[in-house]
Design a protein around this motif. Structure first.
Motif, mmCIF file in Angstrom:
data_model
loop_
_atom_site.group_PDB
_atom_site.id
_atom_site.type_symbol
_atom_site.label_atom_id
_atom_site.label_comp_id
_atom_site.label_asym_id
_atom_site.label_seq_id
_atom_site.Cartn_x
_atom_site.Cartn_y
_atom_site.Cartn_z
ATOM 1 N N ILE A 68 0.834 -1.206 0.000
ATOM 2 C CA ILE A 68 0.000 0.000 0.000
ATOM 3 C C ILE A 68 0.867 1.252 0.000
ATOM 4 C CG2 ILE A 68 -1.650 1.336 1.367
ATOM 5 C CD1 ILE A 68 -2.892 -1.349 2.215
ATOM 6 N N TRP A 69 1.925 1.252 0.806
ATOM 7 C CA TRP A 69 2.837 2.391 0.808
ATOM 8 C C TRP A 69 3.471 2.563 -0.566
ATOM 9 C CZ3 TRP A 69 4.345 6.854 2.252
ATOM 10 C CH2 TRP A 69 5.653 7.295 1.995
ATOM 11 N N ASP A 70 3.850 1.457 -1.179
ATOM 12 C CA ASP A 70 4.427 1.500 -2.511
ATOM 13 C C ASP A 70 3.441 2.104 -3.500
ATOM 14 O OD1 ASP A 70 6.391 1.111 -4.367
ATOM 15 O OD2 ASP A 70 5.889 -0.982 -4.758
ATOM 16 N N ALA A 71 2.167 1.734 -3.368
ATOM 17 C CA ALA A 71 1.151 2.267 -4.268
ATOM 18 C C ALA A 71 0.972 3.771 -4.085
ATOM 19 C CB ALA A 71 -0.173 1.547 -4.024
ATOM 20 N N VAL A 72 0.988 4.232 -2.840
ATOM 21 C CA VAL A 72 0.865 5.660 -2.567
ATOM 22 C C VAL A 72 2.104 6.410 -3.053
ATOM 23 C CG1 VAL A 72 0.729 7.372 -0.717
ATOM 24 C CG2 VAL A 72 -0.666 5.292 -0.606
ATOM 25 N N ASN A 73 3.248 5.772 -2.915
ATOM 26 C CA ASN A 73 4.524 6.372 -3.269
ATOM 27 C C ASN A 73 4.695 6.532 -4.783
ATOM 28 O OD1 ASN A 73 7.183 7.241 -2.511
ATOM 29 N ND2 ASN A 73 7.954 5.265 -3.160
ATOM 30 N N ASP A 74 4.172 5.598 -5.558
ATOM 31 C CA ASP A 74 4.400 5.553 -7.001
ATOM 32 C C ASP A 74 3.973 6.809 -7.753
ATOM 33 O OD1 ASP A 74 5.643 3.154 -6.922
ATOM 34 O OD2 ASP A 74 4.046 1.989 -7.856
ATOM 35 N N PRO A 75 2.736 7.302 -7.578
ATOM 36 C CA PRO A 75 2.320 8.452 -8.375
ATOM 37 C C PRO A 75 3.182 9.683 -8.144
ATOM 38 C CG PRO A 75 0.456 7.501 -7.221
ATOM 39 C CD PRO A 75 1.667 6.829 -6.698
ATOM 40 N N PHE A 76 3.642 9.886 -6.896
ATOM 41 C CA PHE A 76 4.434 11.068 -6.602
ATOM 42 C C PHE A 76 5.830 10.969 -7.211
ATOM 43 C CE2 PHE A 76 1.167 11.093 -3.300
ATOM 44 C CZ PHE A 76 0.704 12.387 -3.435
ATOM 45 N N ILE A 77 6.431 9.795 -7.156
ATOM 46 C CA ILE A 77 7.741 9.641 -7.769
ATOM 47 C C ILE A 77 7.616 9.718 -9.292
ATOM 48 C CG2 ILE A 77 9.620 7.994 -8.177
ATOM 49 C CD1 ILE A 77 9.471 7.233 -5.273
ATOM 50 N N GLY A 78 6.541 9.154 -9.847
ATOM 51 C CA GLY A 78 6.312 9.289 -11.286
ATOM 52 C C GLY A 78 6.145 10.744 -11.685
ATOM 53 N N TYR A 79 5.394 11.497 -10.907
ATOM 54 C CA TYR A 79 5.186 12.917 -11.185
ATOM 55 C C TYR A 79 6.501 13.691 -11.067
ATOM 56 C CZ TYR A 79 3.376 17.672 -10.542
ATOM 57 O OH TYR A 79 3.143 19.017 -10.642
ATOM 58 N N LEU A 80 7.281 13.396 -10.006
ATOM 59 C CA LEU A 80 8.546 14.099 -9.818
ATOM 60 C C LEU A 80 9.549 13.760 -10.921
ATOM 61 C CD1 LEU A 80 8.994 13.763 -5.943
ATOM 62 C CD2 LEU A 80 8.436 15.841 -7.228
ATOM 63 N N SER A 81 9.583 12.491 -11.345
ATOM 64 C CA SER A 81 10.519 12.141 -12.410
ATOM 65 C C SER A 81 10.121 12.791 -13.727
ATOM 66 C CB SER A 81 10.609 10.618 -12.562
ATOM 67 O OG SER A 81 9.437 10.074 -13.120
ATOM 68 N N ASP A 82 8.830 12.966 -13.962
ATOM 69 C CA ASP A 82 8.385 13.689 -15.156
ATOM 70 C C ASP A 82 8.854 15.144 -15.120
ATOM 71 O OD1 ASP A 82 7.139 11.646 -16.480
ATOM 72 O OD2 ASP A 82 5.094 12.217 -15.926
ATOM 73 N N LYS A 83 8.915 15.725 -13.917
ATOM 74 C CA LYS A 83 9.286 17.136 -13.783
ATOM 75 C C LYS A 83 10.788 17.354 -13.586
ATOM 76 C CE LYS A 83 5.067 18.464 -14.130
ATOM 77 N NZ LYS A 83 4.642 19.112 -15.390
ATOM 78 N N THR A 84 11.548 16.274 -13.422
ATOM 79 C CA THR A 84 12.994 16.409 -13.200
ATOM 80 C C THR A 84 13.675 16.955 -14.451
ATOM 81 O OG1 THR A 84 13.031 14.597 -11.606
ATOM 82 C CG2 THR A 84 15.119 15.140 -12.682
ATOM 83 N N ARG A 85 14.585 17.908 -14.272
ATOM 84 C CA ARG A 85 15.354 18.470 -15.377
ATOM 85 C C ARG A 85 16.832 18.516 -14.983
ATOM 86 N NH1 ARG A 85 11.116 17.579 -16.995
ATOM 87 N NH2 ARG A 85 9.684 18.841 -18.256
ATOM 88 N N THR A 86 17.639 17.661 -15.574
ATOM 89 C CA THR A 86 19.086 17.677 -15.361
ATOM 90 C C THR A 86 19.765 17.470 -16.703
ATOM 91 O OG1 THR A 86 19.475 15.298 -15.070
ATOM 92 C CG2 THR A 86 18.682 16.506 -13.142
ATOM 93 N N ARG A 87 21.056 17.664 -16.754
ATOM 94 C CA ARG A 87 21.798 17.452 -17.997
ATOM 95 C C ARG A 87 21.809 15.973 -18.387
ATOM 96 N NH1 ARG A 87 28.155 18.345 -16.922
ATOM 97 N NH2 ARG A 87 28.150 17.411 -19.005
ATOM 98 N N TRP A 88 21.515 15.096 -17.422
ATOM 99 C CA TRP A 88 21.475 13.650 -17.683
ATOM 100 C C TRP A 88 20.046 13.151 -17.943
ATOM 101 C CZ3 TRP A 88 24.049 15.717 -13.410
ATOM 102 C CH2 TRP A 88 25.435 15.821 -13.570
ATOM 103 N N GLY A 89 19.097 14.072 -18.033
ATOM 104 C CA GLY A 89 17.733 13.687 -18.323
ATOM 105 C C GLY A 89 16.866 13.578 -17.088
#
Length: 474
Positions: A68-89
């Protein structure tokens, strides 16, 4: 300037095909997650009840809390990775930073702490389970989204998915094979699991780094490190959730995956109890090894059939075969070991289908959303697919533990009452059968065919050419 735009467009339209080494490197990213997830699926419930001394309902609660924690955690990490901007992607930094904590937290799950009370041990396993699931998401969710970002070709996606999930199965097979060796060389039950968890923790980290090193050049060449620029105003997180659940094709993929994987995970968690207490075997690792090991070979067949027949058609064949073998397990009697092992091999064809087809469908769903909205939200779609899957798995595993608890299963006992044995047989036969039939029913109505997908790509390519033309004119 126009020359540069033309060159970039040509590079985008005709990317360098993945070499064999490139495909292997991409697949390597799922070795560690496959190794750890499958070892937990097959061994953690029986470890917690027989080695750590937790009751079935307490052990099931540990698994449910982590899921359940993993399920709650997933959308936020997915959202943050979509918004991440670095020279490595967007994706690669998450994979590199999370690799070491991922391995360490996995090892801690197999330690039996010197705590007298069951409540204290339950607290320990609940905490380390939360940590592991968090770092599992940190490395695996960004990796999973690379499938949609590295290629838009229908068949290449299926092929990369096959390499990815074959690597996951390779990791699972290695862990199960190692478990078979360890159970034959180490007598103490707690030490068996500790050594197995420690070795797998170390080996789970290294392939992640190979994946980053081996696929990064392809990401650069295919302009896949950052999303294509658009004039659209990004949607809020809540608005993206609404878009995800408004996508009819996505809901079908989630349902297909949920039913098939819930059947697989419930079977995996009950196989150790079935082999040990019903069949009277000294080790359950060989039965698990036959299911996962043969599935690697079967994935080649599934991939070829998918190219010839289509994703839905091969799903009917693979899952239908699995249904027949699954219900047969209910009728296997103690002593019919050869029949048990034969059924494990037959089931592997269905397992291979459940690995390949739903994940090969998901990138098509993402492009349907892009066609409708003009934005690519791979992280959000992958996150919500795993969110719903993990909530379902948490419920399924908890139901297994409840069935064991209320059927009279006795922790740390060599013999179990008839009521517990019947519960074990029901959860290895009829219950997974019903779930698999549900997956087949949903696949029947999945709307994206090969022809529809090709039309979608043509429309997206035309939109991209128009954007490039407008940019050059500006």
């Amino acid at each position: 300037m126009a020359s540069n735009l033309s060159s970039s467009s040509a590079s985008h339209s005709a990317p360098r095909p993945f070499s064999l080494l490139g495909k292997l490197a991409f697949g390597a990213g799922d070795i560690g997650p496959g190794m750890t997830a499958n070892l937990l699926a097959f061994s953690y419930l029986i470890f917690l009840t027989t080695a750590a001394g937790l009751s079935p309902v307490a052990a099931g609660s540990v698994l449910a809390i982590g899921r359940i924690w993993d399920a709650v955690n997933d959308p936020f990490i997915g959202y943050l990775s979509d918004k991440t901007r670095t020279r490595w992607g967007r994706r690669y930094p998450w994979m590199v930073v999370g690799a070491l904590p991922f391995g360490l937290s996995f090892f801690l799950m197999w330690v039996v702490p010197p705590l007298e009370s069951e409540a204290a041990r339950f607290g320990y396993y609940a905490v380390v389970s939360l940590l592991f699931q968090m770092f599992y998401t940190v490395i695996n969710l960004p990796y999973a989204t690379l499938t949609a970002e590295l290629t838009k070709d229908y068949d290449e996606r299926t092929e990369l998915t096959a390499f990815r999930l074959a690597s996951s199965l390779f990791g699972a097979i290695f862990a199960l094979g190692l478990g078979l060796v360890i159970t034959q060389t180490i007598e103490d039950l707690g030490q068996q699991y500790l050594v197995l968890g420690g070795i797998c923790a170390v080996l789970a980290v290294l392939p992640l780094l190979w994946c980053v090193w081996g696929t990064y050049p392809y990401a650069v060449q295919r302009n896949a490190l950052q999303p294509a620029a658009t004039d659209e105003v990004p949607l809020s997180f809540v608005a993206q959730i609404k878009v995800v659940f408004a996508n009819r094709a996505f809901l079908f993929v989630v349902g297909i995956y949920l039913f098939a994987w819930l059947a697989l995970q419930m079977t995996a968690s009950i196989i150790p109890f079935y082999a040990t207490f019903w069949m009277g075997l000294d080790s359950y690792f060989l039965a698990a090894l036959l299911v996962q090991g043969t599935a690697i070979v079967m994935m080649v067949l599934v991939n070829q059939l998918s190219r010839r027949l289509g994703k839905q058609e091969v799903f009917y064949i693979g899952i239908g075969t699995w249904v027949i073998a699954q219900i047969a397990l209910f009728f296997v009697q103690p002593g019919q070991v050869a029949f048990l092992y034969l059924l494990c091999i037959v089931i592997s064809f269905g397992v291979a289908t459940a690995y390949v087809v739903p994940w090969a469908m998901l990138p098509d769903v993402i492009e349907l959303d892009e066609l409708k909205t003009g934005q690519r939200r791979e992280g959000v779609f992958y996150a919500f697919m795993t969110l719903l899957q993990k909530v379902g798995l948490a419920l399924g595993l908890f139901l297994v533990s409840l069935a064991l608890q209320f059927s009279g299963f006795v922790s740390e006992a060599a013999q179990q009452p008839d009521s517990a044995l019947m519960a074990i047989r029901i959860f290895i036969g009829p219950v997974p059968m019903v779930l698999l039939l549900g997956a087949i029913a949903l696949a029947r109505f999945y709307p994206i065919t090969r022809q529809m997908h090709e039309e979608m790509l043509l429309q997206l390519a035309e939109r991209q050419r128009q954007q490039d033309s407008d940019g050059a004119a500006g």
